[in-house]
Design a protein around this motif. Structure first.
Motif, PDB file in Angstrom:
ATOM      1  N   TYR A   1       0.872  -1.178   0.000  1.00 53.35           N
ATOM      2  CA  TYR A   1       0.000   0.000   0.000  1.00 53.35           C
ATOM      3  C   TYR A   1       0.905   1.223   0.000  1.00 53.35           C
ATOM      4  O   TYR A   1       1.508   1.569   1.018  1.00 53.35           O
ATOM      5  CB  TYR A   1      -0.905  -0.035   1.230  1.00 53.35           C
ATOM      6  CG  TYR A   1      -1.714   1.217   1.456  1.00 53.35           C
ATOM      7  CD1 TYR A   1      -2.651   1.642   0.517  1.00 53.35           C
ATOM      8  CD2 TYR A   1      -1.549   1.962   2.621  1.00 53.35           C
ATOM      9  CE1 TYR A   1      -3.395   2.790   0.735  1.00 53.35           C
ATOM     10  CE2 TYR A   1      -2.298   3.109   2.849  1.00 53.35           C
ATOM     11  CZ  TYR A   1      -3.216   3.521   1.897  1.00 53.35           C
ATOM     12  OH  TYR A   1      -3.956   4.659   2.114  1.00 53.35           O
TER      13      TYR A   1
ATOM     14  N   ASN B   1      -0.396   1.734  -8.363  1.00 56.54           N
ATOM     15  CA  ASN B   1       0.712   2.506  -7.791  1.00 56.54           C
ATOM     16  C   ASN B   1       2.028   1.737  -7.855  1.00 56.54           C
ATOM     17  O   ASN B   1       3.098   2.331  -8.026  1.00 56.54           O
ATOM     18  CB  ASN B   1       0.410   2.883  -6.342  1.00 56.54           C
ATOM     19  CG  ASN B   1      -0.499   4.092  -6.236  1.00 56.54           C
ATOM     20  OD1 ASN B   1      -0.696   4.827  -7.208  1.00 56.54           O
ATOM     21  ND2 ASN B   1      -1.065   4.309  -5.060  1.00 56.54           N
TER      22      ASN B   1
ATOM     23  N   PRO C   1       4.298   8.986  -1.457  1.00 50.71           N
ATOM     24  CA  PRO C   1       4.206   9.423  -2.855  1.00 50.71           C
ATOM     25  C   PRO C   1       5.559   9.544  -3.547  1.00 50.71           C
ATOM     26  O   PRO C   1       5.626   9.395  -4.776  1.00 50.71           O
ATOM     27  CB  PRO C   1       3.502  10.781  -2.748  1.00 50.71           C
ATOM     28  CG  PRO C   1       3.723  11.235  -1.341  1.00 50.71           C
ATOM     29  CD  PRO C   1       3.739   9.988  -0.529  1.00 50.71           C
TER      30      PRO C   1
ATOM     31  N   ASP D   1       0.196   4.531  -1.039  1.00 51.21           N
ATOM     32  CA  ASP D   1      -0.369   5.888  -0.968  1.00 51.21           C
ATOM     33  C   ASP D   1       0.369   6.799   0.019  1.00 51.21           C
ATOM     34  O   ASP D   1       0.567   7.989  -0.271  1.00 51.21           O
ATOM     35  CB  ASP D   1      -1.846   5.822  -0.596  1.00 51.21           C
ATOM     36  CG  ASP D   1      -2.721   5.357  -1.758  1.00 51.21           C
ATOM     37  OD1 ASP D   1      -2.157   4.782  -2.716  1.00 51.21           O
ATOM     38  OD2 ASP D   1      -3.947   5.536  -1.703  1.00 51.21           O
TER      39      ASP D   1
END
Length: 485
Positions: A374, A403, A379, A376
């Motif tokens: 994960y 991502n 960045p 997020d």
């Protein structure tokens, strides 16, 4: 009666090279009856470890001398029905004199199997007589036997960082728990480590309805085993766990250092030392004195303050690096055995954020594996990429792959990105093996492990099995594979 101590009951039978098979069989019936009696005592002492349902303890059903003087050992045992989805471990040892015992085999059998479990002892034709023993206890594990060439040991340490306090909202606490897995020597009398501390294994908010089986789970690693002398030093991989609200809260049985034990053991069996720590946001942790701390709030609260928790996690990893440097000099087990020039990391979910960003900014971390990471909260990793070797594996169903692909596109070093079908987010933890395991989840777990081992072997040991040239040729559930260069 309720006893928490587990005893190893010797179960022995003399086997002579020239013994008549009929006489062996006749004598064995007596020994089996005696051992069955001992086994019933063992089952009585171990009732707190297994549901009180129909079960048959471990026993020798038959021992036969074959024409080539090998011994055929037929083993029996059947755990209670709630354990049918898992595995049972049979620890065989042999002796020429009932005094000097040596490991013979560690057999992992699926509890759903109906065929006889038979082991052929080809070495039985060497001594004039040979004795066998094994624990009568059920040794239930969710995990298959590790596939690497090394036996695996493990130990738990409490680490104390005096520069930080108020950990787990205890003002005076500066300590946190860590588990180490490592290549080990095989010795007689070794006992599998518990999968996790008993208090946590019985904790309903974490396990939900699985509290009827989880307290019985053991790891494929052996507690406090001596480190293997087959290599001078071993590369180190630090594991960072993810976040979870527990099965009872509708989440995963994850969010603590034990969440990827199966993968850690697998990697250790290929010659790595793996270290996992409980971060300050772990679901729960148990200290050596038996005290358990629990997070007590949802992981959404962690993500709402992701920057603060990430900084705490980075400090954990930095402290572990310092401890490893000390252990390489002074630790009774690890001194001189840590290859600190080859340190990697791996992490699941929020542990993927921790792993990726720490690798990006710290020169000591040379390569990483992201398990449905994960990203997020980091960045810079997404937009700048990782300029060190990495492998990113994702579920097609978690929504986290894009991502990871963007990070891959911005990276210029050796890099691999792939997805594994039939997975959910939690499948990249031990949930592939513990909660409702199936052929699909186990196949996903095998593909994950194989790619991870192949990656670290290639980067740290210059051993290339070429699996990562085209992993779908071996594992059809691997899709969307890309690599650089």
């Amino acid at each position: 009666m309720n006893a928490s101590t587990t005893f190893i009951t010797p179960r022995c039978f003399p086997l002579g090279r020239d013994t008549n098979i009929a006489a062996v069989s006749e004598s064995f019936r007596f020994f089996r009856a005696l051992l069955w009696f001992l086994g019933l005592g063992m089952m009585w002492l171990s009732f707190d470890r297994a549901p009180a349902q129909t079960a048959r303890i471990h026993q020798f059903n038959q021992i036969q001398m074959l024409p080539d003087h090998a011994a055929s050992l037929q083993l029996g045992g059947s755990p209670a029905p709630p354990f049918k989805s898992f595995f049972d471990v049979y620890l065989l040892e042999a002796s020429p004199d009932l005094v000097n015992w040596a490991p013979l085999a560690s057999l992992v059998r699926t509890n759903a199997a109906t065929n006889a479990l038979i082991y052929l002892d080809q070495a039985s034709n060497a001594p004039p007589q040979r004795y066998y023993r094994m624990p009568t206890n059920f040794l239930i594990t969710p995990f298959p036997a590790p596939t690497g060439p090394f036996h695996v040991g493990s130990f738990v340490r409490m680490l104390t960082d005096p520069s930080r306090t108020n950990r787990y909202n205890i003002k005076t606490n500066s300590s946190f728990m860590a588990t180490f897995w490592y290549p080990a020597q095989s010795q007689a009398g070794q006992w599998p480590a518990a999968y996790m501390e008993g208090k946590l294994a019985k904790y309903y908010p974490f396990w939900g309805s699985m509290t009827n089986v989880a307290p019985s789970f053991v790891s494929p690693a052996f507690s406090e085993a001596p480190i293997s002398a087959n290599a001078a030093t071993y590369p180190v991989v630090i594991y960072s766990h993810g976040l979870s609200d527990g099965l009872a809260g509708g989440g995963d049985s994850a969010g603590l250092r034990a969440e990827n034990t199966e993968t850690a053991v697998k990697l250790a069996s290929y010659g790595y030392i793996v270290v996992a720590v409980d971060h300050s946001d772990c679901f729960a942790s148990v200290f050596p004195d038996g005290a358990m701390v629990a997070r007590g709030f949802s992981f959404d609260s962690v993500l709402d303050n992701a920057g603060s928790y990430l900084r705490s996690r980075f400090q954990d990893v930095q402290f572990v690096l310092g401890q490893l440097s000390q252990f390489s000099q002074t630790d009774p087990l690890l001194a001189g055995r840590l290859d600190l020039d080859h340190i990697g990391m791996m992490g699941w979910s929020f542990g993927g954020s921790t792993t990726a960003e720490f690798c990006r900014t710290n020169p000591l971390i040379k390569a990483v594996v992201l398990l449905d990471g994960y990203l997020d909260p980091v960045p810079n990793v997404i937009n700048l990429g990782l300029q060190k070797p990495f492998l990113a594996m994702n579920s097609p169903n978690s929504g986290l792959a894009p991502n990871n692909v963007t990070m891959f596109n911005h990276s210029t070093n050796t890099a691999y990105v792939l997805q594994i079908t039939g997975t959910q987010h939690g499948t990249f933890t031990d949930e592939a093996w513990t909660t409702s395991p199936s052929a699909v989840t186990r196949s996903a777990g095998q593909a994950k492990d194989a790619c991870l081992v192949a990656f670290f072997n290639k980067i740290f040991k210059n051993q290339d099995d070429h699996l990562l040239d085209a992993p779908a040729k071996t594992y059809s559930n691997v899709v969307s594979f890309q690599k650089k260069p």
